[in-house]
Design an enzyme around this catalytic site. Structure first.
Site, PDB file in Angstrom:
ATOM      1  N   GLY A 171       3.408   2.120   2.283  1.00  0.00           N
ATOM      2  CA  GLY A 171       4.817   1.984   2.648  1.00  0.00           C
ATOM      3  C   GLY A 171       5.381   0.638   2.237  1.00  0.00           C
ATOM      4  O   GLY A 171       6.495   0.547   1.692  1.00  0.00           O
ATOM      5  N   ASP A 172       4.624  -0.425   2.478  1.00  0.00           N
ATOM      6  CA  ASP A 172       5.068  -1.763   2.068  1.00  0.00           C
ATOM      7  C   ASP A 172       5.190  -1.853   0.551  1.00  0.00           C
ATOM      8  O   ASP A 172       6.156  -2.421   0.028  1.00  0.00           O
ATOM      9  CB  ASP A 172       4.068  -2.814   2.561  1.00  0.00           C
ATOM     10  CG  ASP A 172       4.037  -2.926   4.063  1.00  0.00           C
ATOM     11  OD1 ASP A 172       4.938  -3.558   4.623  1.00  0.00           O
ATOM     12  OD2 ASP A 172       3.108  -2.388   4.683  1.00  0.00           O
TER      13      ASP A 172
END
Length: 399
Positions: A171-172
């Site tokens: 996600g990052d």
């Protein structure tokens, strides 16, 4: 140290992020030639300096990668002097990356409008869990929350178990990549308008962007996609299959012509005409049965021989790579996918190269993550602070 030939050479970037999403955005820009000045707390630095399952020689193996190609400046943004110096750096920058909780920059007098007033060409990439607006904007948002809200966690893992994670901070990383896309688009727009703009990159939206037809399929049919383990329901054969001696192979044979080649390679050419497997829909309907049939065949083969056999037949296949496999692999070596970089403590350190490859202005790893505050005097001299002034700030704990 490799010379900077990157396409972003001359671009000045100030990075005020910590952990992964903001710093990975800065890493990508630095890989392709930008001058990335990373502002860190002078006492503790970015937490990534301490992250890692193991700490060889007391140092994080993560930091040389995510901190690479950056210059580190120790600066306490909680002090008025620190914020004043940060404003001077930002006033001379093309890009600012920040991933504080929304509202923090405004509290410090460094919201987008204030920064753009003194530097109209500035592009500000704001990375956060839920974006700068909406009822969730003020919430703390880590990557795992964004992955869950964006839909990825629910469909990852085995169907009879709780949602799993991808094994990396996907996600990052996706949010960082979307921020980089926004920055490069904004740079192109600035060529026409002469003005910068703000990029609002939210974790959950960056995950949502890669969720294919998940929402549309539900909207049109009411189908809610669920966890399906190592397969995609209805896409067959496309799975990991057992080999002799406990090894595994990935085989992708879901296209009609590819499946015919796989059937031939298995010594079962009649499978391609079998009504149970002759079409994409039929193979999807009989996915488990087909996977069991292929697994029974593949388990008699040693992995290297099976890969050679399937490659000769034109069937997509491959091993499940681990780090040792990457370092030994001829494709990795031929394309220099992994490079060895000089490090002041480790001596040499291997890491992934800069991607994608550009033919005329390639990216490169010019140096690994620097020491905390290693470039403070150098960078502050560039905005007019003398050695004596920096020494005074250091005595006060500002730098």
């Amino acid at each position: 140290m490799e010379a900077n030939r990157g396409p972003l050479k001359g671009l000045k970037v100030v990075e005020m992020g910590t952990l992964i999403a903001g710093p990975f955005c800065g890493q990508i820009l630095g890989d392709f030639g930008a001058d990335v000045v990373k502002i860190e707390d002078p006492k503790s630095g970015d937490p990534m300096r301490q992250w890692g399952r193991s700490l060889p020689m007391g140092l994080s193996p993560w930091w040389p990668v995510i901190g690479r190609n950056k210059r580190s400046v120790g600066l306490d943004l909680r002090t008025p002097e620190g914020r004043e110096i940060a404003r001077k750096l930002i006033d001379q920058a093309d890009v600012l990356i920040e991933n504080f909780r929304p509202g923090a920059m405004e509290k410090w007098g460094m919201g987008y409008e204030a920064l753009a007033a003194s530097n109209p060409r500035l592009i500000v990439a704001r990375v956060s869990g839920f974006g700068q607006t909406g009822p969730y904007a003020g919430r703390a948002g880590y990557g795992l929350i964004g992955e869950a809200m964006g839909g990825l966690r629910h469909i990852t893992g085995e169907p009879d178990r709780p949602p799993a994670r991808a094994g990396i901070s996907i996600g990052d990383s996706l949010t960082a990549m979307h921020a980089v896309m926004g920055i490069t688009m904004a740079l192109h727009a600035r060529e026409r308008t002469g003005r910068g703009q703000m990029i609002d990159a939210a974790l959950y939206e960056s995950v949502l962007a890669v969720m294919e037809n998940l929402v549309t399929e539900y909207d049109l049919t009411g189908y809610v996609r669920e966890r399906s383990g190592s397969i995609l329901p209805g896409i067959a054969p496309s799975n990991v299959y057992p080999c002799a001696e406990g090894e595994m192979i990935l085989i992708g044979g879901n296209g009609d012509t590819v499946f015919a080649r796989l059937a031939e390679a298995m010594g079962r050419p009649e499978l391609a005409a079998d009504p149970r497997y002759a079409t994409h829909a039929a193979r999807g309907a009989n996915q488990q049965e087909l996977d069991e049939l292929i697994g029974a065949w593949s388990s008699d083969w040693k992995l290297p021989e099976l890969i050679e056999h399937l490659e000769a037949a034109g069937v997509p296949c491959g091993r499940v790579f681990r780090a040792p496999d990457m370092l030994e692999n001829e494709q990795y070596q031929a394309r220099q996918a992994i490079v060895e970089v000089d490090h002041p403590v480790f001596g040499k350190v291997k890491m992934q190269n800069a991607f994608p490859k550009l033919s005329e202005t390639p990216g490169a790893v010019r140096w690994p993550g620097p020491g905390l505050g290693e470039h403070t005097e150098e960078v502050l001299a560039e905005i007019g602070l003398s050695t004596e002034a920096v020494a005074g700030l250091r005595a006060k704990g500002v730098v």
